[in-house]
Design an enzyme around this catalytic site. Sequence first.
Site: not given
Ligand code: CP
Length: 311
Positions: A61-62, A89, A111, A139
Amino acid sequence: MSSSELSTKHILGIKYLTKEDINLIFETADNFKEVINRPIKKVPSLRDVTVANLFFENSTRTRISFELAEKRLSADVVNFSASSSSVKKGETLLDTVNNILSMKVDMVVMRHPAPGAHAFLARHIDANIINAGDGTHEHPTQALLDAFSIREQLGDLSGKKIAIFGDILHSRVAMSNIFCLQKLGAKVRVCGPPTLIPKHIPQLGVEVSYDVKDTLEWCDVANILRIQLERQDIKYIPTLREYSKYYGIDKKLLDSLDSEVIIMHPGPINRGVEISSDVADSKQSIILQQVENGVAVRMAVLFLLAAKRST
Ligand code: CP
């Protein structure tokens, strides 16, 4: 009344945003939600901006939501996935990012599994940084889209009762939601097995309950989280089957309540564990609206940070 610009040049966590920042993001997202529902979903706002999406952990999603948000703002976009990069590496995070930035990148969406990785980068690089999840820490854009989705359903969040169910201990979504909802004046309760509720949580002004039915009776909104087995090095629950029996939310349980609760989940869903299919797919569920709102909220964040670059 919100201000016209963010108080910060990075989105490292909800902890560092003001209530005015959050309301400005929501008002900007209202406009972008209208844009992405037009036949032509694209605006030229970020035409001269290059954004790098750096994902050192899995995401569906993100990652897609940020990429769509960037493309709908006409940004140039580069995608990086750690599993197919020179990180394998032995290259350090700072070397990797500095190499990417030397190709004239303006913003970094990242991320990373290490809590604080974004704050570290912010001390060393000039680009705007957006945290797309750092380990068990925060998040922020998930919490913003969650609160935006609640606001769409219930209006002003002040005094609204939001319960977060499940694996709070390992959840960056829970932490960012708690900070965001409290800044907006909502009451927050967490509910799950004692082993998955952090001991410090009452110090954040959050109520704790181990009783799912009582918490569902209390809340206006139930935000249900999955068990993050990938972050658990010891056993916190005997089995997923037992977790589902005592903490899973199914339609029979919802139908036994006095009032109708709004159901949310940040995804990915583990159907039949924390949530049954008939709840996830019910008319009370706004799970797919959350995903839709994610694009508008991320467009707002990118747009407002880009505006900070020229001030
Ligand atoms: N909600 C969320 O962070 O989903 P993903 O891990 O798929 O990005």
